[in-house]
Design an enzyme around this catalytic site. Structure first.
Site, mmCIF file in Angstrom:
data_model
loop_
_atom_site.group_PDB
_atom_site.id
_atom_site.type_symbol
_atom_site.label_atom_id
_atom_site.label_comp_id
_atom_site.label_asym_id
_atom_site.label_seq_id
_atom_site.Cartn_x
_atom_site.Cartn_y
_atom_site.Cartn_z
ATOM 1 N N ASP A 143 5.672 -1.859 0.872
ATOM 2 C CA ASP A 143 4.655 -1.848 1.922
ATOM 3 C C ASP A 143 3.309 -2.299 1.351
ATOM 4 O O ASP A 143 3.278 -3.052 0.373
ATOM 5 C CB ASP A 143 4.579 -0.421 2.518
ATOM 6 C CG ASP A 143 4.222 -0.417 3.989
ATOM 7 O OD1 ASP A 143 3.120 -0.896 4.322
ATOM 8 O OD2 ASP A 143 5.017 0.071 4.808
ATOM 9 N N HIS A 207 -1.365 1.256 5.993
ATOM 10 C CA HIS A 207 -0.002 1.146 6.535
ATOM 11 C C HIS A 207 1.024 1.785 5.592
ATOM 12 O O HIS A 207 1.869 2.581 6.001
ATOM 13 C CB HIS A 207 0.309 -0.333 6.767
ATOM 14 C CG HIS A 207 1.567 -0.621 7.527
ATOM 15 N ND1 HIS A 207 2.794 -0.714 6.906
ATOM 16 C CD2 HIS A 207 1.790 -0.847 8.844
ATOM 17 C CE1 HIS A 207 3.723 -0.997 7.824
ATOM 18 N NE2 HIS A 207 3.137 -1.084 9.012
ATOM 19 N N SER A 531 7.348 -0.027 12.642
ATOM 20 C CA SER A 531 6.978 0.333 11.265
ATOM 21 C C SER A 531 6.953 1.844 11.074
ATOM 22 O O SER A 531 7.198 2.338 9.979
ATOM 23 C CB SER A 531 5.570 -0.175 10.949
ATOM 24 O OG SER A 531 5.603 -1.512 10.595
#
Ligand SMILES: *[C@@H]1O[C@H](CO)[C@@H](O)[C@H](O)[C@H]1NC(C)=O
Ligand SMILES: *[C@@H]1O[C@H](CO)[C@@H](O)[C@H](O)[C@H]1NC(C)=O
Ligand SMILES: *[C@@H]1O[C@H](CO)[C@@H](O)[C@H](O)[C@H]1NC(C)=O
Ligand SMILES: *[C@@H]1O[C@H](CO)[C@@H](O)[C@H](O)[C@H]1NC(C)=O
Ligand SMILES: *[C@@H]1O[C@H](CO)[C@@H](O)[C@H](O)[C@H]1NC(C)=O
Ligand SMILES: *[C@@H]1O[C@H](CO)[C@@H](O)[C@H](O)[C@H]1NC(C)=O
Ligand SMILES: *[C@@H]1O[C@H](CO)[C@@H](O)[C@H](O)[C@H]1NC(C)=O
Ligand SMILES: *[C@@H]1O[C@H](CO)[C@@H](O)[C@H](O)[C@H]1NC(C)=O
Ligand SMILES: *[C@@H]1O[C@H](CO)[C@@H](O)[C@H](O)[C@H]1NC(C)=O
Length: 743
Positions: A143, A207, A531
Site C-alpha cells: 500500500d 491509505h 480498498s
C-alpha cells in the site's frame, strides 16, 4: 460459531441478567458467563449434554450444590454450550477445559468505533480466538506505507516477531524503527516516482495506515474522528503482525513496484497478502498482481484484493484471477448523516462527514446561480459552482448551494463558510469536506433553491455529523461488478466485506482531506471504497487461518465464500455485485466442507483457458508445463471453484453447463450431506449424486452439477440458482450464475 446463534445468546442473556436483577438473588457476587463449546457432540442425546455441563461446572466450582445452582441454561439445540453464574477464577478454569471453545462474561456491549467487526460478528470480547497462532501470523500490506506513530500500531504487550520472519526493516524519514506490531518495512520505487529526496515507508497518504489497521491494528480505546463515533478501534486480527511494503507513492502504484512487493513479502515469510490496489483485467501472464498472487498461492499464501470502485456498471471488476480473493464493498449498519436547517425552520438531512460544529445560530445562504460573476473573466457554470464562475464578494462568509459535488475547495478558496451540494448519484457513502458541508438528493435541492429565491435574506446552518442505524448489508454503489472477461466462467467478485464509512487509523503526515489549506489532523479517519473492504476480508482469512494453519489458500477462501451471508436486497445484479455475499468470519471457521484447489489444478485450468507452455511460463517463471501432457480440466469452468458460473456468448443459445466439483470434509466425525437446490422456473439444476456420506476428516467426495435451460428471454441477462450442501449443522452454499452477454 454462527453469528445468528451468537447474537441470540447475547440477547437471551441480557434478558436473563435483567430478570435476575428484578427477582433479586444472593448470588450477587457471581456474574453470568457464556461457556461456548462449539458444535454438538455427535449423536449424543441432550441429557448427556446437560450432564457434561454439570460435570464441567462441578470441576470448576468444586461444590455439587453451588454447581447445580449456578447453571442458568444449557444450549443443546444447535450448538453446545451453557450459561452459568461464575466467579472470575472459575471462568478461567473452565476456559482451559478440553472441549470449551470460549468463556465470556455476558455484559453489555460497548459502543465500538470499528463497528464493522462487530457487525460481522467478529466481536472483540465474545469471539473465540487463538491468540498464540494469531500472533504468529504475519500479514503483508502492499500500500502507501504506514504511519507507525499511530496508536493503532503500538506494540505494547506484543512479543518478538515470530521466528519464521525473514524480512527486514528499512528506516527513513518519519519512520525510524519497526516494532513488535509492525515487524517489517520495505519500499519499492523502481519507477522513481517519489518526489522526496529521501524515501521511506512513511505513509504520506493515510491509505496504507487505514488498511493495515483494519487488518491487524492494535486495540485503541477512545478512538474517534473529531468526536464522531467515539469508541474502541481495532483490527480484525489484533494479535497478528504487520509487514509493510510501500509500493504506492501518492496514490499511484507502479506495477513493477507491486510485483517487487509481492516477491519480497513471499520471501519474508508472510502468511497473507492484502492488496487494496486496482488492476485492470488483463491476461494473467501480463497482470502484475495476478502474477504476484500466483507465486504467493504456490507458497500457500492467500492474496486478498479490492474488486475496484467502478460500479455500479457491470463488467467493471478488477483483480479477477481465480487464485485471488476478490473483495466487493458492502455497507455496515451505520451511516454518517448531516442535518442542516434553513432560516424558515425547515430541516433536512444529507450525507457527509462534517467535523465542524456551527459557531453561529444561522449563516447567510446563497446559491451558485445567484453568486455568478456573470461570465467574467471566463464563461463557467455558476449554478454548479464551477471554478472561475463565482464572484467572491457574493459568497464570502456564506453557505453556498451548488448543483454538483466536489465544490468545497473552490468555495473555501473564495471565503465561503459552507456548501450544500446536490448529488446526482446514489449517495451511499459520505465524504469529508474542507468546510461545513453536506450532499443532498435533487428532491431536497428544489426546496432549497425555492427558499433561496423566495426570501431576501436566506439563511442556513449545517450541523456536525452524527451516525444513524441503517438496514444493511447492501452492495455499495461504487463497488465494481462482474462479470469478467479474462476467465469468463469464473464468477467475480468472490465475496464482499464492509467498505462504506469505515473508521480506521490515519496519518499525521497529511491533513484529513490531504488539502494544504486543511488544518485538521487526526489519528483516525473515515474512508469508503473496496480498498477498505479488502483488508476486512484479509483479516477474516487470517482469523480462519488462526484455527486452521495448514489450510491451503483455496480452502480458506472457500470457507469464507460458502459461509458468507447473501445480500438481503435482491436485484438482478446482486450476485455480480457481491459474489457469495458478506463474509461471516466466525462461521467460516467451521465451514463443514471446502472446495480445495491444488497448484496442479490451476495449471490444468490455465491449459483449458488456452494458456500454453510459454504463457504459463511467464506467470510461473517455469516453462516445464506442457499442456498436451497434462490431464485436461473437466467441465464448463475447469476449476474446483466455490461458485459456478457460465457466460453465454450467443444470447440466443440454450443454457447448458456442467460443473465437476470435489469437496473435502473438514468437520468432525461422520456427516451426511444432502444437496438442496433453489432455482428459478425454467432453469433445471441437477446434482449427481445428491447425497455425500463422509466418515472421516479430510475425506473427499466428487459430484457433478448439470444446468439446463431455454434461451433467456429478452431483457434478462442473468439467471441465478443456489446449491446448498446441508448436514443439518453446516450449510455449504454455492451460487450458480448464468450470464448472457449483451451482444
Ligand atoms: C517527518 O519528517 C520530517 C523530516 O525528517 C520532519 O521535519 C517532520 O517533522 C516529520 N513529521 C512528523 C509528523 O513526524
Ligand atoms: C531510477 O533512478 C535510478 C537512479 O537514479 C536509475 O538507475 C534508474 O534507471 C531509474 N529508473 C527508471 C525507471 O527511470
Ligand atoms: C450546470 O451544471 C448543472 C449541474 O451539473 C447542470 O444541471 C446544468 O445543466 C448546467 N448548466 C449549464 C448551463 O450548463
Ligand atoms: C432561483 O434563481 C436562479 C437564478 O437566480 C435560477 O437559476 C433558478 O432556476 C431559480 N430556482 C427556482 C427553483 O426558481
Ligand atoms: C488442500 O490441498 C492442499 C494441496 O493442494 C493440501 O495441502 C491441503 O491439505 C488440502 N486441504 C485443505 C483443507 O487445505
Ligand atoms: C502461446 O500463447 C501465446 C499467446 O496466446 C502465443 O502468442 C504463442 O504463440 C503461443 N505459443 C505456442 C508455442 O503455442
Ligand atoms: C508437448 O508435448 C507434445 C506431446 O508430447 C509434444 O509434441 C510437444 O513438442 C511438446 N511441446 C513442448 C513445447 O515441449
Ligand atoms: C432448501 O433451501 C431453501 C432455501 O434456502 C429452504 O427454504 C428449504 O427449507 C430447504 N429445503 C430443505 C429440504 O432443506
Ligand atoms: C438443513 O437441514 C436440516 C435438517 O434436515 C433442516 O432442518 C434445515 O432447515 C436445513 N437448512 C437449510 C438452510 O436448508
Amino acid at each position: 460459531m454462527k453469528l445468528h446463534e451468537n447474537l441470540f445468546v447475547f440477547v437471551l442473556l441480557l434478558w436473563l441478567v435483567a430478570s435476575f436483577m428484578i427477582h433479586g438473588s444472593n448470588h450477587h457476587e457471581r456474574k453470568p458467563y457464556i461457556v461456548y463449546m462449539g458444535d454438538l457432540p455427535g449423536e449424543s442425546p441432550s441429557t448427556t449434554v446437560v450432564d457434561d455441563h454439570h460435570n464441567l461446572l462441578l470441576d470448576a466450582i468444586g461444590d455439587e450444590k453451588i454447581a447445580r445452582e449456578s447453571r442458568i441454561y444449557s444450549y443443546g439445540k444447535s450448538f453446545n454450550g451453557f450459561a452459568a453464574r461464575l466467579l472470575p477464577h472459575e471462568a478461567t478454569k473452565l476456559s482451559n477445559e478440553e472441549g470449551v471453545v470460549s468463556v465470556f462474561e455476558s455484559r453489555k456491549q460497548r459502543v465500538v468505533t470499528t463497528r464493522s467487526w462487530d457487525f460481522l460478528g467478529l466481536n472483540h470480547r465474545y469471539s473465540k480466538r487463538n491468540p498464540k497462532i494469531e500472533s504468529n501470523l504475519i500479514v503483508a500490506v502492499l500500500d502507501t506505507g504506514i504511519w507507525i506513530d499511530s496508536p493503532s500500531f503500538s506494540d505494547e504487550g506484543y512479543g518478538p516477531p515470530p521466528p519464521k520472519w525473514k524480512g527486514k526493516c528499512v528506516t527513513g524519514p518519519n519512520f525510524t524503527a519497526c516494532n513488535n506490531k509492525v515487524i517489517g518495512a520495505s519500499y519499492f520505487d523502481l519507477d522513481n516516482v517519489s518526489q522526496y529526496p529521501e524515501s521511506s515507508v512513511a505513509d504520506t497518504e493515510g491509505h496504507g495506515s487505514h488498511t493495515a489497521s483494519t487488518v491487524a491494528g492494535s486495540t485503541v480505546e477512545g478512538a474517534s474522528l473529531y468526536g464522531l463515533t467515539k469508541g474502541t478501534a481495532r483490527g480484525g486480527v489484533p494479535s497478528a503482525r504487520i509487514a509493510v511494503y510501500k509500493v504506492c507513492w501518492n496514490i499511484f502504484c507502479s506495477e513493477m513496484d507491486v510485483l517487487a512487493g509481492f516477491e519480497q513479502a513471499i520471501a519474508d515469510g508472510v502468511d497473507l497478502i492484502s492488496v487494496s490496489i486496482g488492476s485492470l483485467p488483463m491476461d494473467f501472464f501480463r497482470d502484475g498482481q495476478a502474477i504476484g498472487a500466483f507465486h504467493a498461492m504456490k507458497k500457500g499464501i492467500l492474496t486478498s484484493c479490492a474488486a475496484g470502485n467502478d460500479g455500479p456498471e457491470l463488467s467493471t471488476v478488477e483483480n479477477v484471477a481465480p487464485w485471488i480473493m476478490t473483495v466487493a464493498a458492502t455497507a455496515i449498519d451505520r451511516r454518517f448523516v448531516t442535518a442542516f436547517k434553513l432560516g424558515n425552520g425547515n430541516k433536512f438531512t444529507g450525507f457527509s462527514i462534517n467535523t465542524f460544529s456551527p459557531k453561529k445560530q444561522m449563516y447567510s445562504l446563497t446559491s451558485g446561480a445567484k453568486a455568478s460573476n456573470n461570465g467574467t473573466p471566463y464563461q463557467g457554470n455558476a449554478s454548479a459552482c464551477d471554478p472561475e464562475a463565482i464572484s467572491q464578494s457574493k459568497v464570502k462568509g456564506k453557505i453556498v448551494y451548488c448543483l454538483k459535488t466536489y465544490t468545497d475547495p473552490y468555495i473555501k478558496s473564495l471565503g465561503g463558510t459552507g456548501v450544500i451540494q446536490l448529488t446526482q448519484q446514489q449517495s451511499d457513502y459520505s465524504s469529508i469536506l474542507l468546510l461545513p458541508g453536506v450532499a443532498i438528493p435533487s428532491v431536497s435541492g428544489k426546496l432549497i433553491d425555492l427558499y433561496i429565491n423566495s426570501t431576501k435574506n436566506p439563511k442556513a446552518v449545517i450541523y456536525k455529523s452524527r451516525t444513524v442505524k441503517v438496514d444493511a448489508p447492501f452492495v455499495a454503489s461504487f463497488s465494481s461488478r462482474g462479470p469478467q472477461f479474462i476467465s469468463s466462467n469464473i464468477l467475480k467478485p468472490d465475496l464482499s466485506a464492509p467498505g462504506i464509512d469505515i473508521l480506521a487509523a490515519y496519518t499525521k503526515l497529511a491533513s484529513l482531506t490531504g488539502d494544504m489549506s486543511d488544518s485538521r489532523y487526526s489519528f483516525f479517519t473515515v474512508k469508503s471504497g473496496t480498498s477498505m473492504a479488502c483488508p476486512h476480508a484479509t483479516a477474516a482469512a487470517a482469523y480462519v487461518k488462526s484455527f486452521h494453519p495448514d489450510w491451503s489458500p483455496a480452502a480458506v477462501k472457500s470457507a469464507l465464500m460458502t459461509t458468507a451471508t447473501p445480500m438481503k436486497i435482491k436485484s438482478e445484479d446482486v450476485v455480480l455485485g457481491s459474489g457469495a455475499g458478506q463474509i461471516n468470519p466466525t462461521k467460516a471457521v467451521h465451514p463443514g466442507l471446502v472446495y480445495n484447489i491444488s497448484f496442479n489444478s490451476y495449471i490444468s485450468f490455465l491449459c483449458k483457458e488456452g494458456y500454453n507452455s510459454t504463457t504459463i511460463g511467464l506467470l510461473d517463471g517455469n516453462k516445464k508445463y506442457n499442456c498436451s501432457k497434462i490431464k485436461p480440466a473437466q467441465g464448463t469452468d475447469g476449476l474446483n471453484y466455490p461458485t459456478m458460473h457460465k457466460q453465454l456468448s450467443d444470447p440466443r443459445s440454450a443454457i447448458k453447463a456442467v460443473f465437476y466439483r470435489t469437496v473435502t470434509h473438514v468437520g468432525y466425525g461422520a456427516s451426511l450431506y444432502r444437496a438442496n437446490i433453489s432455482s428459478p422456473d425454467g432453469l433445471s439444476v441437477k446434482v449427481f449424486p445428491d447425497t455425500l456420506n463422509f466418515v472421516k476428516l479430510h475425506e473427499t467426495k466428487t459430484f457433478k452439477v448439470v444446468v439446463k435451460g431455454k434461451p433467456m428471454p429478452e431483457g434478462t441477462w442473468t439467471q441465478s440458482a443456489l446449491l446448498e450442501w446441508n448436514d443439518s449443522k453446516h450449510i455449504v452454499r454455492s451460487n450458480i450464475l448464468i450470464y448472457r452477454q449483451l451482444n
